[in-house]
Design an enzyme around this catalytic site. Structure first.
Site, PDB file in Angstrom:
ATOM      1  N   VAL A 162       0.878  -1.164   0.000  1.00  0.00           N
ATOM      2  CA  VAL A 162       0.000   0.000   0.000  1.00  0.00           C
ATOM      3  C   VAL A 162       0.917   1.215   0.000  1.00  0.00           C
ATOM      4  O   VAL A 162       1.590   1.490   0.997  1.00  0.00           O
ATOM      5  CB  VAL A 162      -0.930   0.029   1.234  1.00  0.00           C
ATOM      6  N   GLY A 163       0.987   1.910  -1.111  1.00  0.00           N
ATOM      7  CA  GLY A 163       1.921   3.024  -1.231  1.00  0.00           C
ATOM      8  C   GLY A 163       1.284   4.227  -1.887  1.00  0.00           C
ATOM      9  O   GLY A 163       0.228   4.126  -2.521  1.00  0.00           O
ATOM     10  N   ILE A 164       1.923   5.372  -1.712  1.00  0.00           N
ATOM     11  CA  ILE A 164       1.476   6.593  -2.375  1.00  0.00           C
ATOM     12  C   ILE A 164       2.413   6.857  -3.548  1.00  0.00           C
ATOM     13  O   ILE A 164       3.623   7.030  -3.364  1.00  0.00           O
ATOM     14  CB  ILE A 164       1.464   7.793  -1.406  1.00  0.00           C
ATOM     15  N   ARG A 166       2.453   9.068  -7.377  1.00  0.00           N
ATOM     16  CA  ARG A 166       1.720  10.046  -8.176  1.00  0.00           C
ATOM     17  C   ARG A 166       1.253   9.417  -9.467  1.00  0.00           C
ATOM     18  O   ARG A 166       1.935   8.567 -10.064  1.00  0.00           O
ATOM     19  CB  ARG A 166       2.586  11.265  -8.446  1.00  0.00           C
ATOM     20  N   MET A 182      13.041   1.605  -6.400  1.00  0.00           N
ATOM     21  CA  MET A 182      13.283   0.979  -5.099  1.00  0.00           C
ATOM     22  C   MET A 182      11.989   0.609  -4.388  1.00  0.00           C
ATOM     23  O   MET A 182      12.004  -0.103  -3.383  1.00  0.00           O
ATOM     24  CB  MET A 182      14.086   1.916  -4.185  1.00  0.00           C
ATOM     25  N   HIS A 183      10.841   1.091  -4.862  1.00  0.00           N
ATOM     26  CA  HIS A 183       9.578   0.890  -4.169  1.00  0.00           C
ATOM     27  C   HIS A 183       8.923  -0.428  -4.574  1.00  0.00           C
ATOM     28  O   HIS A 183       9.158  -0.963  -5.668  1.00  0.00           O
ATOM     29  CB  HIS A 183       8.633   2.049  -4.452  1.00  0.00           C
ATOM     30  N   GLU A 274       7.239  18.823  -7.744  1.00  0.00           N
ATOM     31  CA  GLU A 274       7.508  17.712  -6.836  1.00  0.00           C
ATOM     32  C   GLU A 274       7.861  18.153  -5.413  1.00  0.00           C
ATOM     33  O   GLU A 274       8.067  19.328  -5.136  1.00  0.00           O
ATOM     34  CB  GLU A 274       8.647  16.855  -7.395  1.00  0.00           C
TER      35      GLU A 274
END
Length: 474
Positions: A162-164, A166, A182-183, A274
């Site tokens: 579960v990530g944020i 854009r 890396m995510h 950003e």
């Protein structure tokens, strides 16, 4: 009691004077972005903003700056709004000890009241879209909880991320996705594309406040954000299964988008203002196809403004960047006292530590750069002594001014990985890193003359209390 949806948290903010209802008619552009930008300049007690009278939209409800101050972030954690940042980091760390807490599966999720599928999907009709900064390349979703699973191990709940991330609106059913290599979502996509398969994805918008916190926390690959949410909430996180993808999403979301990341499809995405305070350029990024939209009646669209720090994203990613780094380093180096990674999502980190022997601080600093979060972010690491508070910048500047010998205390590490949004990277994704050892040398390193430090007089605490009392009585 923890909040199970965004609406109850907005009501909590209002009860504490931390929500401004803007009733006058405003333009979607530039008013919404400008108002959120202005709110972020109001300091540690900046309020959230709520708009429901936006020119060009007949039925829009928009929430901004929900986590955009230390006061709001404290309320998200169920703390008094006067709780300071250092205390919030300490409380976050204390609750981490309860991690993991199993989530609670609930029927009848709030987001399931209405839905559209297939050819009826139209993001432009479903969402009140607007640009945040005038140089943005389009409309963006920037505060959604994005859910994916490891396609090689789909039954492992911990490997459901579960990530944020854009996402740029590219068409009525298309989104551009930017997963940092890396995510976890990028790892999931790589594994799916190696199979030649699309990656199922669910995107939850308008979430209870702790979900946004954990979705931006750098956990280990097999650690569940829902397990951390339960620890932070002090109660299991409510989740429900999304009907099209089977992915687990927050039970109380305002809206859930379901679809797939298309295998090996790439399109131009960007630019976007950003969190680094700079625009990212246009880059070739993965593409999402949305096949189903589920939502509450009259959903609230929540987004966040980001640009020149500090803005909402800096409050959202402050405590939850400090604590994982602290926990990971503390497990290997018990001497670590505190970690301040509140600056630009941990691109700069200050670590206070005791030392075992000469060179210890340099070893610790390089280890911080190789943690899961450090691989993509920790570009500048400053290590200070245990009696220096890393959250007190005057103390840190003192340590830099007096403890650092540039000849031997600056360690430059060439050609390290960094997330591609770093404007200083050349080429994108590659940078030199610097470790600054601002600690007192320990044997066998006996450089300098640090044997006679000045300390506060024993009577200082008494006089500090006395002066505060005299000032309060005026």
């Amino acid at each position: 009691m923890p909040h199970d949806d965004l609406r109850s948290f907005l009501a909590e903010l209002e009860r504490h004077g931390q929500l401004l209802n803007i009733t006058e008619e405003v333009a979607a552009e530039p008013d919404l972005g400008a108002a959120a930008n202005a709110a972020s300049r109001m300091g540690d007690t900046a309020p959230a903003l709520y708009f429901d009278n936006v020119t060009g939209f007949t039925d829009a409800r928009i929430a901004l700056n929900v986590h955009g101050s230390w006061a709001n972030h404290a309320l998200a954690l169920g703390l008094p709004p006067t709780t300071g940042p250092k205390e919030q980091v300490a409380e976050f760390s204390r609750r981490w000890q309860d991690f993991p807490v199993e989530p609670e599966r609930r029927a009848n999720p709030l987001w399931a009241e209405e839905s559209t599928e297939g050819d009826a999907v139209d993001l432009f009709r479903a969402l009140p879209l607007f640009r945040l900064n005038d140089g943005d390349g389009g409309f963006y979703l920037d505060k959604a909880a994005v859910v994916t699973r490891d396609p090689d191990d789909p039954d492992d709940f911990g490997k459901q991320n579960v990530g944020i991330y854009r996402m740029q609106i590219k068409g009525r059913d298309r989104l551009g996705l930017q997963p940092v290599p890396m995510h976890d979502a990028a790892i999931h996509l790589r594994k799916a594309e190696e199979r030649g398969a699309d990656l199922p994805i669910a995107i939850a918008l308008g979430n209870e406040p702790v979900i946004s916190v954990v979705a931006s926390t750098p956990l280990g690959y097999d650690q569940s954000e829902y397990h951390l949410a339960g620890a932070l909430r002090g109660a299991p996180a409510p989740i429900a299964r999304a009907p099209l993808t089977g992915l687990d999403v927050p039970w109380g979301s305002e809206m859930v988008l379901e679809g797939v990341v298309l295998a090996r499809a790439r399109e131009l995405e960007g630019p976007f203002g950003e969190f680094t305070g700079h625009y990212s350029g246009g880059r070739s990024m993965p593409v999402i196809r949305i096949d189903r939209i589920s939502h509450r009646r009259s959903p609230i669209f929540e987004t966040l403004y980001l640009g020149m720090p500090w803005t909402e994203v800096d409050f959202l990613t402050a405590a939850n960047t400090c604590v994982p780094l602290y926990q990971q380093l503390k497990a290997e180096f018990p001497e670590v006292q505190a970690v301040n990674a509140t600056h630009t999502h941990g691109m700069l980190v200050v670590i206070s530590t005791e030392k075992r022997y000469g060179g210890f601080a340099k070893a610790l600093g390089t280890r911080a750069m190789s943690t899961p979060h450090g691989l993509g972010y920790c570009k500048i690491v400053i290590v200070v002594d245990e009696d220096v508070d890393p959250f007190d910048l005057p103390q840190v500047m003192w340590a830099l001014s007096t403890k650092v010998n540039p000849a031997c205390d600056l360690v430059v590490l060439p050609n390290f990985p960094i997330m591609g949004l770093d404007p200083g990277a050349q080429p994108p994704g590659i940078t030199h890193r610097v470790l600054i050892d601002a600690t007192t040398p320990a044997a066998p390193d006996l450089r300098g003359h640090y044997s006679q430090p000045v300390s506060d007089l024993p009577e200082t605490p008494h006089w500090a209390a006395k002066l505060h009392a005299l000032r309060a009585a005026r």
